[in-house]
Each structure stands twice: as structure tokens, then as C-alpha cells.
Design a protein around this motif. Structure first.
Motif, PDB file in Angstrom:
ATOM      1  N   GLN A   1      10.549  -6.697  -7.918  1.00  0.00           N
ATOM      2  CA  GLN A   1       9.965  -6.347  -6.624  1.00  0.00           C
ATOM      3  C   GLN A   1      10.825  -6.848  -5.468  1.00  0.00           C
ATOM      4  O   GLN A   1      10.903  -6.219  -4.416  1.00  0.00           O
TER       5      GLN A   1
ATOM      6  N   PHE B   1       1.410   2.408  -6.166  1.00  0.00           N
ATOM      7  CA  PHE B   1       2.409   1.612  -5.436  1.00  0.00           C
ATOM      8  C   PHE B   1       3.774   2.316  -5.418  1.00  0.00           C
ATOM      9  O   PHE B   1       4.438   2.386  -4.371  1.00  0.00           O
TER      10      PHE B   1
ATOM     11  N   SER C   1       5.418   3.711  -1.955  1.00  0.00           N
ATOM     12  CA  SER C   1       6.738   3.200  -1.574  1.00  0.00           C
ATOM     13  C   SER C   1       7.721   4.343  -1.339  1.00  0.00           C
ATOM     14  O   SER C   1       8.589   4.253  -0.463  1.00  0.00           O
TER      15      SER C   1
ATOM     16  N   THR D   1       6.705  -6.236  -0.044  1.00  0.00           N
ATOM     17  CA  THR D   1       7.257  -6.761  -1.288  1.00  0.00           C
ATOM     18  C   THR D   1       7.418  -8.270  -1.254  1.00  0.00           C
ATOM     19  O   THR D   1       7.087  -8.961  -2.234  1.00  0.00           O
TER      20      THR D   1
ATOM     21  N   ASN E   1      -6.871  -4.451  -3.505  1.00  0.00           N
ATOM     22  CA  ASN E   1      -6.059  -3.257  -3.262  1.00  0.00           C
ATOM     23  C   ASN E   1      -6.874  -2.152  -2.605  1.00  0.00           C
ATOM     24  O   ASN E   1      -6.422  -1.499  -1.655  1.00  0.00           O
TER      25      ASN E   1
ATOM     26  N   ILE F   1      -1.169  -6.025  -4.881  1.00  0.00           N
ATOM     27  CA  ILE F   1      -0.506  -5.122  -5.824  1.00  0.00           C
ATOM     28  C   ILE F   1       0.508  -5.872  -6.674  1.00  0.00           C
ATOM     29  O   ILE F   1       0.490  -5.812  -7.915  1.00  0.00           O
ATOM     30  N   THR F   2       1.417  -6.589  -6.044  1.00  0.00           N
ATOM     31  CA  THR F   2       2.446  -7.302  -6.798  1.00  0.00           C
ATOM     32  C   THR F   2       1.837  -8.443  -7.596  1.00  0.00           C
ATOM     33  O   THR F   2       2.308  -8.756  -8.696  1.00  0.00           O
TER      34      THR F   2
END
Length: 564
Positions: A184, A280, A284, A309, A340, A370-371
Motif C-alpha cells: 500500500q 478500493f 483508486s 494510503t 468503510n 480499508i488498509t
């Protein structure tokens, strides 16, 4: 013991033809605890080198998204062709993950890292070669991008493998989160490089050269220093895996895939991970084009992607540490899925011109959840599929789901943008997150690897104490197929009678009595006490026998187990 074993064999074979009578061999193994895990400093070097290779691969994936309009002008193509630079990573992953999983399983981590380094390095230099001419060649650049996409299949599934083979039980989720986070981080660097370096279309050439150089260095270092696994496993789970590998146990790809498909908990994880990470990937890819419709520059989109990120990296580290301490994967995953969904709902209401500060805060929160979900999902899949399927294969299939959903969502979102339905893109993401929340409620936590290691630790302690006594537990197995009687001893105090393969022995004639003997070490003779023994159940895999009583006060008398 060998003498008593012969007597047992004689009782089972008195009524059979002498040609069928098995010979007797006795195999006594010293009762001992499992190998003590050892952690090596080299594990951090391997994790760092892998992380750098992964980071640069992710950087190549997102290279053109921050300046999609300039890239379309530079290569003389439309915006959909530029989106293919990103989409090809998702498309190539689906067929190639099966081959890369097979090669990593067959040849090991080092081979996978070398393959990833070679493909990635060749790919970035091919991209540069297609960008150098006065009239850049789009097809050549796309071929280079496809090579980098093939390298990705040797990278994304590997963090759980490194964590299991090199890191201890209390470090695994943290190691997985670091390996996933650097990927990421590569996305963040790709956004930042595009925003800072590409002011004019001519700057694209210099950006690609810089990425080519930065990709080559860690690939060479990884080929030199990475090893498959340490000499001594770092955990009992890794030790079991190493023993299975050394024993020649290898499951087929079809068997592994079937086990995953029939695993309910894993399939829910597969669907949820695919939806949330696929969303995601899609967001992106289309974010800069989406923001351009609200009068934000491509640099603005690049910075927002960078913020998403980088903050997400911190979230993944926190989630990884928390998972290592609590192992409450289900609760953590439900929490990040709810986060999320809330972040996408908020984004749908604030995406408008001249609202950059709110967008930056929103992207920070979105990245955090998300990450942060990635290491929790990867480790949950390893727990749910243990011990039948390797960590890297389970993770690879999980990520394949993300690629499948990412491709679908990217095409749908691109269509919505071209149809001027920009808010629809965000409400689609909200719907996806809602599905993950509902499915997450049906996940039944399976902590098979953790439970096995806890049992092994307890077994090791008990086995050490038993080894210091004379009443060492023994298992007798009578095998008519192999023609041998084998005496074995587990490192714990539960007696297990292995099944007799020739099950007609159970049905024919009458069953003899088993003997419970007391052995005197000074006089070297046996005093037998007959006890009735019921025949073993031919339909059961194992039959538990009663644990022997504690030794009496007399120092020379030792109780022996009753075997049927």
C-alpha cells in the motif's frame, strides 16, 4: 516390552495361517517435547527486502492514474486505454495466480522472490523503452505493464507465508501487516510521484526511468539474501509444516482448491475481502477522473490517494498488533467493514467543489479502515484453512477474489463516470460495504492454527515431565498389511491405538484377552493380570485407551497400560 508385544501378536494370530503371521519389530522413540522454536534476526531482513520489492510493484500499478489525462495525451490514446494500465494487473492475476502458487509451493519462497524481481525489473525497463521514442509506443508500455502484473502474482500472496515460516506466534499478524502495508505504501508513493514529478507530458518519461531504477535495486538484493525458511522453525505450526514437507506430503492444487471451496468460513472471508478490496482498487483507479469533474486537479487526486494510503498504513499496523494480542478477528473485521461503509456514505455527501479539507479527512478515515482490514483478512484466512491448505495459497485465492471484484467494479464505475453519474460511483461502494457487514455476521471464527500451537506448547511441557519418569506412555499398533508390530510413543499421556488395517481380524473367531503387566526392573520378570478387552471399532479411525494409573510408592514397580 518386545517380549510382551510378541505375546500380544501371538494372541491375535493363533487362529490364522502361519504364512500370514506378522514378524515383530520394536521401535522405541525417546519421549520428548517438540523442537523449541527459534527466532532469527535474518527474518527482519527478508521481510524488509520482500516489502521493498512489493512496494515498487504496487508503484508501477498506480503509475498512470494520478495523471490519466496527461498520459492519454502523451501516448495518443483515450482514458479507457490508460485505465488498462491498472486493470491489466487485476486481469493477469486471475490466471497467473494458479501457476505462481504451484511454483512457490514446489520451489519455495526464494524462487518466488527471484521470479517476482526478474519480471518486475524487466517490465519497468520495457515500459521505459516504449516511452523513450519521440512518438511513444503504447503497446510496448502495456507489455511492460503486463510483465509487472505477472510479478504481482508472486508477491501479494506471500506475506502470510513469510509470517508463518519466519516469525513467531506473537509476531505473525504484525509481520503480515508490514508485508501488506509496504504494498500500500507503494500505491502512496505512486500517487505522490505522479503529483510531484509530472507537470507536463514530457515529464512522464523521467518518472518511468526513476521507477525503473528504484525497482531494480531491491530485486537484486532479494535474490542475494532471501532464503526459503530458517534452519529451526519459529513456531510449532511452522515445525509441523516443515515436518510434512520433509516427509514428502504434498497436496494437489485441486485438493487444496476443493478444501477452500467447501470451507464455509473461508468462502465468506473470500467474498468479503474481494468486495471491500475490489472496491478500493476500483476507487483508486477512477478517483482522479472522478475529482476532475468537481474542478480538482490531477495533483489534488494524487495527494488524496497518498493520504488514504499513508494513514491506512498506520491503521494496518495497529490492527496487526491488536490481532496478535487478542485474536478477535471476527469482531475486528465487522468493525472495519462498518467503518468503510460509514466513510463512503460521508464521502457521497461531501464530494463537491472547494471542499478539499473535508475530502482529505474523509480519505484518511477510509484508508484507516480499508488498509487496516488487509492483514486481519489474510491472517483469518490462514487460521480458517489450517492445516490442510498452505498460507500462501489461501491468501492467493483471497486476493484473486479482490481482483475479480476489482475488475467488475472498475468497469461499472468507469461507465458511471462517463454517464455523468459521479455520485453513483460512491453509492455503489456504500452498497458493497453493506454486503460485507451482513456477510461478516455469519463468519464462525476458526482459530485452528492458534489452537494447535497452544496444544503443542502444553504437550511439550507435559511430554518433558513424562520423559523423566519410567511409566513412559506407549502406543502399540498392529498392522497386518505391513506385517509388523510397531511400538511408538506420543509426547503426551493419552494412549492411542492405531487401527488394524485388516479389519476381518475384528470379526473372525473370538477375541483374546489383553494383559496388564507390572514390570520389575530388578528381577526382570512379568506378573500378568488378565483383563477383558472389547474389540476395536472397525469404523473408528482411532480408539482411545485408558491412561495408566499413577505409579505406586514402590520404586521398582511401574504400571503398564492396557492394550486391546
Amino acid at each position: 516390552l518386545a517380549s510382551e508385544a510378541n505375546d500380544l501378536m501371538q494372541e491375535h494370530t493363533d487362529d490364522h495361517d502361519s504364512s500370514h503371521k506378522p514378524t515383530v519389530t520394536t521401535a522405541l522413540m525417546q519421549s520428548k517435547a517438540p523442537t523449541e522454536p527459534i527466532l532469527y534476526i535474518r527474518r527482519w531482513i527478508i521481510l524488509l527486502l520482500f516489502s521493498l520489492v512489493s512496494m515498487m510493484n504496487a508503484c508501477t500499478w498506480i503509475t498512470f492514474s494520478p495523471f490519466a489525462s496527461k498520459a492519454a495525451s502523451f501516448y495518443g490514446v483515450n482514458s479507457l486505454a490508460i485505465d488498462m494500465f491498472s486493470l491489466c494487473f487485476m486481469i493477469v492475476y486471475i490466471p497467473c495466480i494458479f501457476l505462481s502458487s504451484y511454483l512457490i509451493a514446489k520451489y519455495g519462497l526464494r524462487f518466488g522472490m527471484i521470479a517476482a524481481g526478474v519480471l518486475n525489473t524487466v517490465g519497468v525497463w520495457v515500459r521505459y523503452g516504449g516511452s523513450v521514442p519521440s512518438s511513444p509506443i503504447y503497446a510496448v508500455v502495456l507489455i511492460g505493464q503486463i510483465l509487472c502484473a505477472a510479478a504481482q502474482t508472486f508477491i501479494l500472496q506471500v506475506p502470510p507465508l513469510i509470517a508463518n515460516d519466519w516469525f513467531g506466534q506473537k509476531e505473525r499478524t504484525f509481520a503480515t501487516s508490514v508485508g501488506a502495508d509496504f504494498n500500500q505504501l507503494g500505491v502512496a508513493i505512486g500517487f505522490l510521484m505522479g503529483a510531484f514529478m509530472v507537470k507536463e507530458t514530457a515529464d512522464i518519461k523521467m518518472l518511468i526511468l526513476a521507477q525503473a531504477i528504484a525497482t531494480t535495486v531491491p530485486a537484486v538484493l532479494a535474490a542475494i539474501f532471501v532464503r526459503d525458511r530458517p534452519a529451526t522453525p519459529p513456531s510449532y505450526a511452522a515445525s509441523q509444516k516443515a515436518d510434512a514437507a520433509s516427509g514428502g506430503h504434498k497436496s494437489s492444487f485441486i485438493e487444496d482448491l476443493k478444501m477452500l471451496i467447501l470451507n464455509r468460513s473461508y468462502m465468506i472471508l473470500w467474498t468479503n475481502f474481494g468486495l471491500i478490496i475490489g472496491a478500493f482498487y476500483a476507487v483508486s483507479t477512477v478517483l482522479p477522473l472522478l475529482l476532475e469533474n468537481y474542478r480538482y486537479s490531477s495533483n489534488d487526486g494524487g495527494f488524496l490517494g497518498f493520504i488514504l494510503t499513508v494513514v491506512g498504513l498506520a491503521g494496518a499496523i495497529v490492527v496487526g498488533i491488536h490481532c496478535d494480542k487478542t485474536h478477535r478477528y471476527k469482531e475486528i473485521l465487522i468493525g472495519v467493514n462498518l467503518g468503510n461503509m460509514a466513510a463512503f456514505i460521508w464521502l457521497a455527501f461531501i464530494v463537491k467543489p472547494d471542499n478539499y479539507a473535508h475530502l482529505a479527512v474523509n480519505q484518511s478515515i477510509l484508508g484507516l479502515f480499508i488498509t487496516g482490514a488487509i492483514p486481519a483478512y489474510l491472517e483469518s484466512s490462514a487460521e480458517a484453512s489450517y492445516p490442510h491448505v498452505s498460507e500462501d495459497f489461501a491468501a492467493g485465492m483471497l486476493i484473486m477474489g479482490a481482483q475479480v471484484f476489482g475488475i467488475i467494479l472498475t468497469f461499472v464505475m468507469s461507465y458511471l463516470i462517463q454517464s455523468n453519474n459521479h455520485v453513483g460511483v460512491l453509492w455503489l461502494a456504500v452498497g458493497v460495504c453493506g454486503v460485507t457487514v451482513l456477510l461478516g455476521l455469519f463468519v464462525t471464527p476458526k482459530y485452528r492454527r492458534l489452537e494447535a500451537e497452544q496444544a503443542a506448547s502444553q504437550m511439550a511441557a507435559e511430554g518433558h515431565k513424562v520423559g523423566k519418569r519410567d511409566d513412559i506412555p506407549v502406543t502399540v499398533a498392529i498392522s497386518h498389511d505391513s506385517g509388523h508390530l510397531e511400538v511408538d510413543e506420543p509426547p503426551h499421556r493419552v494412549f492411542v491405538a492405531k487401527p488394524i488395517e485388516d479389519s476381518h481380524v475384528h470379526r473372525s473367531h473370538h477375541h483374546k484377552t489383553a494383559h496388564h503387566g507390572h514390570k520389575n526392573h530388578h528381577q526382570h520378570h512379568h506378573h500378568r493380570h488378565p483383563q477383558s478387552a472389547s474389540p476395536p471399532d472397525p469404523d473408528s479411525t482411532y480408539q482411545d485407551l485408558q491412561e495408566p494409573p499413577a505409579p505406586t510408592a514402590h520404586p521398582s514397580t511401574h504400571p503398564r497400560p492396557n492394550h486391546s
